[in-house]
Scaffold this active site. Structure first.
Site, mmCIF file in Angstrom:
data_model
loop_
_atom_site.group_PDB
_atom_site.id
_atom_site.type_symbol
_atom_site.label_atom_id
_atom_site.label_comp_id
_atom_site.label_asym_id
_atom_site.label_seq_id
_atom_site.Cartn_x
_atom_site.Cartn_y
_atom_site.Cartn_z
ATOM 1 N N ILE A 66 -11.214 -10.479 -0.378
ATOM 2 C CA ILE A 66 -11.327 -9.651 0.761
ATOM 3 C C ILE A 66 -10.073 -8.970 1.472
ATOM 4 C CG2 ILE A 66 -13.618 -10.278 1.492
ATOM 5 C CD1 ILE A 66 -12.120 -12.161 3.755
ATOM 6 N N ASN A 67 -10.057 -7.889 1.860
ATOM 7 C CA ASN A 67 -9.183 -7.450 2.725
ATOM 8 C C ASN A 67 -9.094 -8.133 4.038
ATOM 9 O OD1 ASN A 67 -7.095 -5.909 3.933
ATOM 10 N ND2 ASN A 67 -7.458 -4.269 2.557
ATOM 11 N N THR A 68 -8.463 -7.700 5.021
ATOM 12 C CA THR A 68 -8.295 -8.688 6.462
ATOM 13 C C THR A 68 -9.839 -8.261 7.095
ATOM 14 O OG1 THR A 68 -7.211 -6.586 7.283
ATOM 15 C CG2 THR A 68 -6.068 -8.551 6.670
ATOM 16 N N GLY A 97 0.743 -1.252 0.040
ATOM 17 C CA GLY A 97 0.142 0.203 -0.023
ATOM 18 C C GLY A 97 0.701 1.236 0.075
ATOM 19 N N CYS A 148 -8.730 -0.816 4.540
ATOM 20 C CA CYS A 148 -7.636 -1.260 5.371
ATOM 21 C C CYS A 148 -8.301 -0.971 6.786
ATOM 22 C CB CYS A 148 -6.220 -0.561 5.219
ATOM 23 S SG CYS A 148 -5.067 -0.950 6.310
ATOM 24 N N LYS A 151 -10.388 -2.534 -3.873
ATOM 25 C CA LYS A 151 -10.205 -3.592 -2.900
ATOM 26 C C LYS A 151 -11.468 -3.512 -1.771
ATOM 27 C CE LYS A 151 -7.103 -6.426 -0.517
ATOM 28 N NZ LYS A 151 -5.749 -6.608 -0.196
ATOM 29 N N VAL A 176 0.035 -3.745 10.999
ATOM 30 C CA VAL A 176 1.240 -3.041 10.306
ATOM 31 C C VAL A 176 0.777 -1.402 9.899
ATOM 32 C CG1 VAL A 176 2.645 -2.749 8.203
ATOM 33 C CG2 VAL A 176 2.162 -5.011 9.363
ATOM 34 N N GLY A 178 -2.115 -14.310 -0.001
ATOM 35 C CA GLY A 178 -1.239 -13.262 0.832
ATOM 36 C C GLY A 178 -0.452 -14.042 1.789
ATOM 37 N N THR A 179 -1.053 -14.442 3.050
ATOM 38 C CA THR A 179 -0.474 -14.827 4.260
ATOM 39 C C THR A 179 0.475 -15.944 3.741
ATOM 40 O OG1 THR A 179 -2.093 -13.878 5.673
ATOM 41 C CG2 THR A 179 -0.735 -15.448 6.579
HETATM 42 C C1 LIG Z 1 1.244 -8.182 6.975
HETATM 43 C C2 LIG Z 1 0.163 -7.914 6.041
HETATM 44 C C3 LIG Z 1 0.006 -6.540 5.486
HETATM 45 C C4 LIG Z 1 -0.994 -6.206 4.614
HETATM 46 N N1 LIG Z 1 -0.948 -4.968 3.986
HETATM 47 C C5 LIG Z 1 -1.872 -4.690 2.913
HETATM 48 C C6 LIG Z 1 -1.757 -3.455 2.307
HETATM 49 O O1 LIG Z 1 -1.111 -2.488 2.458
HETATM 50 N N2 LIG Z 1 -2.799 -2.965 1.464
HETATM 51 C C7 LIG Z 1 -3.993 -4.050 1.276
HETATM 52 O O2 LIG Z 1 -4.862 -3.604 0.490
HETATM 53 N N3 LIG Z 1 -3.982 -5.157 1.851
HETATM 54 C C8 LIG Z 1 -2.932 -5.417 2.835
HETATM 55 N N4 LIG Z 1 -3.132 -6.573 3.393
HETATM 56 C C9 LIG Z 1 -4.161 -7.439 3.246
HETATM 57 C C10 LIG Z 1 -3.886 -8.612 2.226
HETATM 58 O O3 LIG Z 1 -3.577 -8.081 0.971
HETATM 59 C C11 LIG Z 1 -4.906 -9.686 1.888
HETATM 60 O O4 LIG Z 1 -6.213 -9.054 1.417
HETATM 61 C C12 LIG Z 1 -5.447 -10.327 3.170
HETATM 62 O O5 LIG Z 1 -4.310 -10.619 3.980
HETATM 63 C C13 LIG Z 1 -6.395 -11.740 3.035
HETATM 64 O O6 LIG Z 1 -5.500 -12.411 2.098
HETATM 65 P P1 LIG Z 1 -4.828 -13.704 2.923
HETATM 66 O O7 LIG Z 1 -5.768 -14.533 3.978
HETATM 67 O O8 LIG Z 1 -4.292 -14.684 1.862
HETATM 68 O O9 LIG Z 1 -3.643 -13.340 3.556
HETATM 69 C C14 LIG Z 1 -2.078 -6.958 4.166
HETATM 70 C C15 LIG Z 1 -2.153 -8.250 4.991
HETATM 71 C C16 LIG Z 1 -0.990 -8.828 5.900
HETATM 72 C C17 LIG Z 1 -1.280 -9.951 6.554
#
Ligand SMILES: Cc1cc2nc3c(=O)[nH]c(=O)nc-3n(C[C@H](O)[C@H](O)[C@H](O)COP(=O)(O)O)c2cc1C
Ligand SMILES: Cc1cc2nc3c(=O)[nH]c(=O)nc-3n(C[C@H](O)[C@H](O)[C@H](O)COP(=O)(O)OP(=O)(O)OC[C@H]3O[C@@H](n4cnc5c(N)ncnc54)[C@H](O)[C@@H]3O)c2cc1C
Ligand code: FES
Lengths: 251, 301
Positions: free
Chosen positions: B191-193, B46, B130, B165, B71, B265-266
């Site tokens: 999805i985002n988190t 981001g 976010c 997003k 973060v 992602g993770t």
């Molecule tokens: C450490 C970390 C940092 C992240 N930073 C961003 C970010 O800067 N911008 C964003 O849109 N999503 C961010 N995300 C969200 C991920 O891109 C993703 O949407 C989310 O982790 C779900 O996917 P996953 O379960 O495969 O990790 C971040 C996730 C993690 C774990």
């Protein structure tokens, strides 16, 4: 260059009630590894533990192509890893982090608890350069201690225990060797211990390097989870550390 | 690998596998492990109008089959990205997409305008979801009107592919998706988190500096699948599905639920080569089921 490979457990030994040592054999020649660098260990892929666990490199044997780790069981991940058997595979991402710079003529290495792990390889590297380091190791009590034979082969060893069961009684900063003058102090252990050592060293104008154990996710600079606050802002412990100059750390 | 080649709007991808923002650095961090150009796209961290330090430590903890992160958009700012980082990654022979964040509409516009000028960045992913920033961020993503407003403003000045997003932390994600579709988004990613929390009972303290923060990893896959499924019935623009993908089977499930492409992602933290393994695993799935293209199974559920 970082690698991601399977290693084979070649030796496993319980050192006391909660510490165990793993020797891991690489299937290809090890790259050059610096003291203070660490690995990200994957706990069994069918385990309930998701993320890798960062563990310091305790020793390297280029002849046999083996790495040693000393691990303390604290939670689920380190408990599951303790169940691994000789001959089984374990996946590592390695070598990570900046590591210690091996410099100075009169050096003091201070380890607390499992933080003594990376100091063995460091003491050996000093020894190889002709410098016999003073190594001060702090434990809560005799039960938490491990055999110090390997340290004794390459360094002058001093011990502090909080209950006085071995060595001097009290904290490492109260040990008599701590007040002897040294050019540089290297430390790894619990945060309050490293903080006290750093503050003391800076007050006495002694250069000091601390190896931090911030929580990590990726270990390779991608997630920004592991930052340490420093005089220059947030720095990644996994890539710009884990070893920091104590004067830069904002505790 | 024609079977995996896709096109979202005007943008072509050699395969539908992308790495999620904030979990893959700028791609550079993973170069030692595999040829990152083999991914369909790399979505970088981001980026905001000015440099941000992010939240204080501790910023992460593991929870059952997941992790929570706080973060908070730590990044060096858009100017640093354009002047430095961009030049280290612009040669990648795959799509490099910038995740654009902000606290105000003006900030989103400013970043999008600057990224629009970069020849080798064919798309942005507008992060209106976010959970880790005090102002803005998720605020825009939880209200359909505000979501439409920011997307409309960015659409006016951003000429290339615009991904938006979305956050799962809403009552109806399909409604937000419809609003951003109406405002001119070319695609949505979700999805985002998921907003979560963790407590240390012994110390009687929260485990993260922000107390509440973003849950990711396998634990959220059922939520991600549900969001993609519901949204696919409500909008015409393509959906990029993510949340808890750990292998090719998970990725296929997202396609079955209605996603046109996926992000990882993770799992990049667990297995740094996972991106490549998912590309190969998807191909293997198609071969095994005698399918000629990945989209043959898109949204069949
Ligand atoms: C450490 C970390 C940092 C992240 N930073 C961003 C970010 O800067 N911008 C964003 O849109 N999503 C961010 N995300 C969200 C991920 O891109 C993703 O949407 C989310 O982790 C779900 O996917 P996953 O379960 O495969 O990790 C971040 C996730 C993690 C774990
Ligand atoms: C660079 C680095 C080097 C390390 N070297 C070693 C080593 O050589 N030997 C060793 O035994 N441990 C080392 N650690 C700490 C080790 O990573 C943690 O103890 C381990 O991740 C805990 O995992 P777990 O699943 O057993 O515990 P979890 O279930 O994750 O946590 C259990 C308890 O351990 C604490 N904990 C978790 N992670 C850490 C951490 N990073 N530091 C301190 N406490 C933590 C938690 O707060 C919790 O109270 C190192 C950490 C780092 C960052
Ligand atoms: S642990 Fe991911 S950046 Fe350090």
């Amino acid at each position: 260059m970082k690698h991601c490979d399977n290693f084979i457990v070649s030796e496993k030994k319980f050192l006391n009630q909660s510490f165990y040592k793993l020797k891991l054999k690489a299937t290809k020649p090890l790259p050059e590894i610096k003291a203070g660098q660490f690995v990200e260990v994957q706990v069994n892929s069918d385990s309930k533990v998701l993320l890798r666990r960062p563990i310091s490199i305790n020793d390297v044997d280029y002849q046999t192509n083996e790495l040693s780790l000393i691990i303390q069981t604290v939670g689920q991940g380190t408990k599951e890893l303790a169940k691994i058997s000789i001959g089984e595979e374990v996946n590592l991402v390695y070598p990570l982090g900046n590591g210690f710079e091996v410099k100075g003529e009169s050096v003091l290495l201070i380890g607390g608890g499992v933080g003594i792990a990376p100091l063995l390889y460091l003491a050996k590297q000093f020894n190889a350069k002709g410098v016999k380091a003073d190594v001060l190791l702090g434990f809560r009590s005799q039960e938490q201690m491990i055999s110090l034979d390997e340290f004794e082969k390459c360094a002058n060893v001093y011990v502090s225990t909080q209950d006085g069961s071995v060595g001097e009684k009290g904290l490492v900063t109260e040990n008599s060797i701590f007040s002897k003058s040294h050019d540089i102090i290297y430390t790894c252990g619990p945060t309050p211990m490293m903080k006290a050592i750093s503050e003391n060293a800076l007050k006495n104008n002694i250069e000091c390097y601390a190896s931090l154990e911030n929580k990590m996710a990726c270990g390779i600079g991608a997630c920004l989870c592991c930052v340490q606050n420093t005089t220059e802002g947030h720095k990644c412990t996994c890539t710009e550390g884990p070893v920091f100059n104590a004067k830069d750390i904002i505790w | 690998m024609e079977k995996l080649k896709i096109q979202l709007g005007n943008l072509e991808f050699q395969n539908p596998v992308m790495t999620a923002s904030g979990t893959f650095g700028f791609g550079l961090e993973y170069e030692d492990f595999f040829d990152v150009q083999k991914l369909g796209a790399i979505i970088v961290k981001g980026t905001t109008g000015e440099k941000r330090e992010g939240n204080p430590a501790p910023r992460m903890c593991e929870t059952p089959m997941g992790m929570i992160n706080a973060v908070g958009l730590q990044n060096k700012g858009v100017d640093y990205f354009c002047q430095h980082t961009y030049h280290e990654i612009k040669h990648y022979k795959t799509n490099v997409i910038v995740n654009v964040s902000g606290s105000t509409i003006e900030e989103y516009i400013k970043v999008a305008e600057k990224i629009n000028e970069l020849e080798h960045i064919p798309a942005i992913e507008l992060n209106i979801s976010c959970p880790n920033v005090k102002k803005g961020g998720m605020g825009f993503g939880t209200d359909p009107k505000m979501a439409a407003e920011v997307v409309e403003a960015v659409r006016k000045i951003y000429k290339k592919h615009l991904i938006v997003k979305l956050s799962p932390n809403v009552t109806s994600i399909a409604e937000i998706a419809k609003a951003v579709e109406g405002a001119g988004a070319d695609s949505v990613s979700m999805i985002n988190t998921v907003l979560g929390m963790a407590i240390d009972a012994e110390k009687r303290k929260p485990l993260l500096s922000t107390i509440t923060a973003g849950l990711s990893g396998p634990a959220i896959k059922p939520i991600g699948l549900r969001c993609v499924y519901q949204t696919s019935k409500a909008v015409k623009i393509p959906i990029i599905g993510l949340g808890g993908i750990t292998n090719a089977t998970d990725a296929i499930e997202y396609i079955l639920a209605g996603a046109s492409a996926i992000q990882i992602g993770t799992q990049n933290f667990v297995n740094p080569r996972i991106g490549l393994e998912v590309v190969e695993g998807m191909k293997e799935y198609l071969d095994r089921h005698n399918l000629s293209h990945i989209w043959d199974i898109k949204g069949v559920i």
